[in-house]
Scaffold this motif. Structure first.
Motif, short mmCIF file in Angstrom:
data_model
loop_
_atom_site.label_atom_id
_atom_site.label_comp_id
_atom_site.label_asym_id
_atom_site.label_seq_id
_atom_site.Cartn_x
_atom_site.Cartn_y
_atom_site.Cartn_z
N ASP A 119 0.88 -1.17 0.00
CA ASP A 119 0.00 0.00 0.00
C ASP A 119 0.92 1.22 0.00
O ASP A 119 1.14 1.85 1.02
N THR A 136 0.94 -0.24 -5.27
CA THR A 136 -0.11 0.73 -5.66
C THR A 136 0.48 2.01 -6.24
O THR A 136 -0.22 2.73 -6.94
N TYR A 144 -7.56 -3.63 -4.21
CA TYR A 144 -6.31 -4.34 -4.48
C TYR A 144 -6.51 -5.85 -4.48
O TYR A 144 -5.82 -6.59 -5.19
N ILE A 172 1.88 -6.64 -5.86
CA ILE A 172 1.48 -5.37 -6.48
C ILE A 172 1.95 -4.18 -5.67
O ILE A 172 2.08 -4.24 -4.45
N TYR A 229 -0.69 0.12 -11.76
CA TYR A 229 -1.77 -0.08 -10.79
C TYR A 229 -2.68 1.14 -10.75
O TYR A 229 -3.90 1.02 -10.94
N TYR A 230 -2.11 2.32 -10.53
CA TYR A 230 -2.99 3.47 -10.26
C TYR A 230 -3.72 3.93 -11.51
O TYR A 230 -4.70 4.67 -11.41
N ASP A 233 -6.77 3.25 -3.24
CA ASP A 233 -5.85 2.18 -3.66
C ASP A 233 -6.23 0.85 -2.98
O ASP A 233 -6.21 -0.21 -3.61
N SER A 234 -6.53 0.94 -1.69
CA SER A 234 -6.74 -0.31 -0.94
C SER A 234 -8.18 -0.81 -1.04
O SER A 234 -8.51 -1.83 -0.46
N ARG A 262 -7.11 -6.96 -7.90
CA ARG A 262 -5.95 -6.87 -8.80
C ARG A 262 -5.03 -8.08 -8.63
O ARG A 262 -4.36 -8.48 -9.57
N TYR A 263 -4.97 -8.63 -7.43
CA TYR A 263 -4.12 -9.81 -7.21
C TYR A 263 -4.47 -10.96 -8.15
O TYR A 263 -3.66 -11.83 -8.41
#
Ligand code: ANZ
Ligand code: ZN
Length: 808
Positions: A82, A129, A494, A127, A134-135, A490-491, A497-498
């Motif tokens: 994070d 962030t 996530y 990942i 990612y962003y 972001d969190s 996204r994994y």
């Protein structure tokens, strides 16, 4: 090569960490999964060095992971970072280096630490962030939300530090001054970006009912945070001004006791209701809002008209009324609301009782209970509950009120006037106004060439390359938004996204995500009980509505572990372990003195996992001695001569099967502390009872014992299994020991059965069985049946664990 004579934990642990790493034992491939199980640890903020308090989280998760592996599952267990946020930026401003550098260095440190603890993750799914790959998707979600009117810009009050030239989060304002420079913080109205989470208030509330495997405490915190109230909106006209004030009340039954109206200092009418001379007073009232300040007010120059009596009542601007809740205005009923009572007493405002107080009103405080209405004209004698309905109905008829539902939940303010975060993908065009970026231009990249030393304000504003751009709509000159997103964005996704961490064409592949999600087990700190979990739930609902996923709730089961505490060298009190309290224990100290298995074992032994616990150095040493004894004992057994006897000790066998049962049940509830206690108890017994000369038997017990210990202290167990007993397979891939329910039963005792004092048979029953149970079993016993058949039993004499005598 570790020497089997000594418990050489250092080389043992390095050896096994290398093996697990190279074999990628925790790797999971999306298309090879049969029984999916998704377990997740809340990903860390890479703040630098980890202490043994952080370790609790990861060690507990790893013990669960290894246990599930042996139970035949291959859980998905990813890890990431994070990695946007304020600490990196503050460190950069202080020391002059780039936040990215600080962040990446910390990640390397922490990864090393994870490895030294021997915790296993599928690192191929890692990942970050703060990475554009990612962003970019934060920005993509933002644009979709903007299009659906779920993201919007509005004015909001912010804490402003005039010296740092920046907005501060609430937690950065300490006693009214800026955490960094000590300057008095001001309130400022700024245009900021919001996500419309309030649209989801009802669904987020209803959804809580489905979360049967969440701690009740967390569900309650979320429910209160959403804060649903059912009540009435009532309209008051203002005498001599063509304006109305709407109030929200949950106590319409007290309407006839409303002796004044109170509006928030931030209410849109606040200035209009007072003379110009009082503006400075209003300004200071705005700085003194909320519970911490004494109740204060300014009397308005107008009166409001009571909707039912049509009498005039004064209007006050009062600092205890919050603009953020309801309508920002209330009808004040001092006889029945404590805050109104205190305010009315201070300013000499009328107090009129309208609910009968069974104890009698003595003028010292408000009666806030419900009851029978008095002083309420047509409604006298009615019960509160009924009166709420009746008064609301009456107001509705004359167009001055209606039923209403209000939530405490506010829209999510995501704007941060900060550098180290996701740029909000919007431009300001002199021609078109606010224009969202087009998808093809994503990601809007955070510029790297920023000088940090001594910087004030938002560094992004100083980056002209970033700020000056072209309008994606008309092509003319435009300026970029310089606000970045709250890192809670972001969190909030996530865990999706994994599933496809490297996907470039989409945030994730729906089909895969639908296969792996919801997360089966989410482990993390109770400090995230509200915001992170609520925002993640909100995102999941939104993505469900976008048709990107087929589930609404992201986390099926939640486990919140307690914190590790230690006496603080600063306060002298028992405090949560943290650098600022001077009570940190570094894992390196423990690992170099005793090894990671000792730290792991102690961390799990320290107490019930959901409770806070105190760190003790003696406790650590005790765990080390236990592991060393296991090592030495295993070595001894391995040197024993081959089977000198065929004897299988029944006592050991029974005790061991009972231990398997107990330990398995404890693991199932994550109660590692009691599992360890049971293993210790068994081992003490086992060590003392090795007179049996059957090596095969002893080895079999020992190896199964190691399996039970394995998820908690994996290195030593793997090593004993391999080098001392020569097994080529790794324990991680072995099956969890099963117990024989018969053997796992309570100890059996033999009961002699007598009929009229003569021995006629015997039975086996669990130790300490009750008479009723023994009698039932005894009369069914073959040999005894003959003597009892057709006879009347006149008396039964039972001596526990010994004898039952039937008198016939
Ligand atoms: C009149 C009244 C009479 C009230 C009475 C209470 C007792 P919950 O349950 O939290 O929703 N209120 C409404 N908006 C407010 C605001 N913006 N700031 C401060 N207080 C506010 O509580 C609803 C009650 O909180 C409302 O009902 C209102 O006071 C107050 F005997 O109205 B009540
Ligand atoms: Zn334009």
């Amino acid at each position: 090569m570790p020497n089997p004579k000594n418990y050489d934990f250092k080389s043992i642990e390095e050896k096994w960490q290398k093996i697990w790493n190279e074999k990628k034992v925790a790797k999971v491939e999306n298309n090879k999964v049969k029984n999916k199980f998704y377990m997740l640890m809340m990903f860390p903020y890479p703040s630098g060095k980890l202490h043994v308090g952080h370790g609790r989280n990861y060690i507990l998760g790893d013990a669960v992971y290894r246990f599930l592996r042996m139970k035949g599952l291959k859980p998905l267990n990813p890890m990431g970072w994070d990695s946007f946020g304020l600490p990196a930026e503050n460190a950069a401003i202080g020391k002059g280096f780039h936040p990215r550098k600080w962040t990446l260095e910390n990640i390397q440190e922490m990864k090393k630490q994870f490895e030294k603890w021997g915790v296993l993750y599928d690192w191929d799914r890692e990942i970050l962030t703060c990475d554009p790959s990612y962003y970019k998707w934060n920005q993509w979600f933002f644009l979709k939300m903007y299009k659906d009117n779920l993201a919007y810009k509005a004015s909001a009050n912010a804490n402003w530090c005039p010296n740092c030239n920046t907005v501060l989060a609430n937690e950065q304002v300490i006693g009214g001054v800026c955490e960094r420079c000590g300057t008095q913080v001001e309130g400022r109205l700024l245009k900021q970006w919001f996500l419309r989470i309030t649209n989801y208030a009802e669904r987020l509330l209803k959804g809580l009912e489905k979360l049967k495997n969440w701690p009740e405490r967390v569900v309650t915190l979320q429910r209160n945070w959403i804060g649903k109230s059912e009540g009435t909106d009532i309209t008051f006209e203002i005498k001599g001004l063509n304006k109305k004030i709407e109030v929200f009340t949950t106590r319409a039954d007290t309407l006839f006791g409303a002796t004044f109206l109170a509006i928030s200092p931030d209410h849109p009418l606040s200035e209009e209701l007072i003379d110009k001379e009082k503006f400075s007073e209003l300004k200071s009232l705005r700085m003194m809002k909320g519970e911490t300040y004494e109740k204060m007010g300014i009397k308005a120059k107008y009166n409001a008209i009571h909707p039912l009596t049509e009498k005039g009542i004064p209007i006050w601007i009062a600092n205890f009324v919050l603009m953020e809740y309801g309508t920002g205005a209330i009808m004040s009923v001092p006889a029945h609301d404590q805050r109104d009572f205190e305010f009315a007493t201070k300013y000499g405002i009328n107090i009129v009782e309208v609910i009968h107080n069974p104890k009698g009103f003595d003028g010292s405080c408000a009666y806030t209970g419900e009851g029978i209405l008095i002083n309420s004209f047509d409604f006298n004698g009615m019960e509160s509950e009924k009166a709420k309905e009746a008064i609301t109905e009456k107001l509705e008829k004359i167009g001055k009120g209606k039923k209403s539902v209000r939530y405490k939940l506010r829209d999510w303010l995501i704007s941060r006037q900060r550098y180290w975060g996701t740029p909000i993908p919007v431009v300001y065009c002199s021609n078109c106004g606010i224009v969202p970026e087009v998808e093809e231009n994503l990601p809007v990249i955070l510029p790297m060439n920023i000088e940090f030393k001594g910087l004030k304000g938002n560094p992004l504003e100083a980056s002209l390359d970033f700020v000056n751009t072209k309008c994606p709509q008309c092509g003319l000159d435009a300026k970029r938004e310089t606000d970045t997103m709250d890192t809670f964005v972001d969190s909030s996704w996530y865990f999706l996204r994994y599933i496809n961490p490297k996907e470039e064409s989409a945030p994730f592949i729906s089909e895969d995500v639908n296969k792996f999600l919801p997360v089966d087990l989410y482990i993390g700190g109770i400090e995230h009980a509200i915001l992170h979990l609520l925002y993640s739930r909100f995102f999941t609902y939104v993505l469900y509505d976008f048709g990107l996923i087929n589930f609404e709730e992201p986390f099926e089961k939640l486990f919140t572990q307690g914190m590790i505490c230690k006496i603080s060298s600063i306060t002298g009190k028992l405090e949560k372990m943290s650098k600022s309290k001077g009570n940190v224990v570094a894992p390196d100290e423990i690992i170099s003195k005793y090894g990671a298995d000792t730290e792991r074992l102690y961390t799990l032994f320290i107490g019930p996992p959901e409770k806070d616990a105190e760190w003790s150095d003696q406790g650590v040493a005790g765990c080390f001695r236990f592991l060393k004894r296991i090592w030495d004992f295993s070595f001894e057994i391995s040197k024993m001569e081959e089977n000198l006897s065929q004897e299988r000790d029944d006592k050991i066998l029974r005790k061991f099967h009972k231990t398997i049962k107990k330990v398995t049940e404890d693991y199932d509830r994550y109660h590692f502390n009691t599992a360890i206690a049971a293993l210790m108890e068994f081992f003490n017994f086992f060590e003392k009872n090795t007179k049996v000369k059957n090596k095969t038997f002893l080895e079999e017990i020992l190896l199964n014992f190691l399996k039970l210990l394995y998820p908690m202290a994996p290195h030593i167990c793997e090593e004993i299994n391999q080098t001392i007993f020569g097994d080529k397979e790794i324990l991680l891939e072995k099956e969890w020991p099963k117990y024989d329910p018969e053997l796992a039963k309570e100890e059996m005792v033999t009961i002699a059965i007598q009929v009229n004092g003569k021995l006629r048979g015997q039975i086996e029953v669990p130790e300490n069985s009750e008479e009723e149970f023994v009698v039932e079993k005894a009369i069914k016993e073959e040999k005894v049946r003959n003597y009892l058949e057709g006879k009347e039993i006149r008396k039964k004499i039972y001596v526990k664990n010994k004898i039952i005598n039937f008198v016939i």
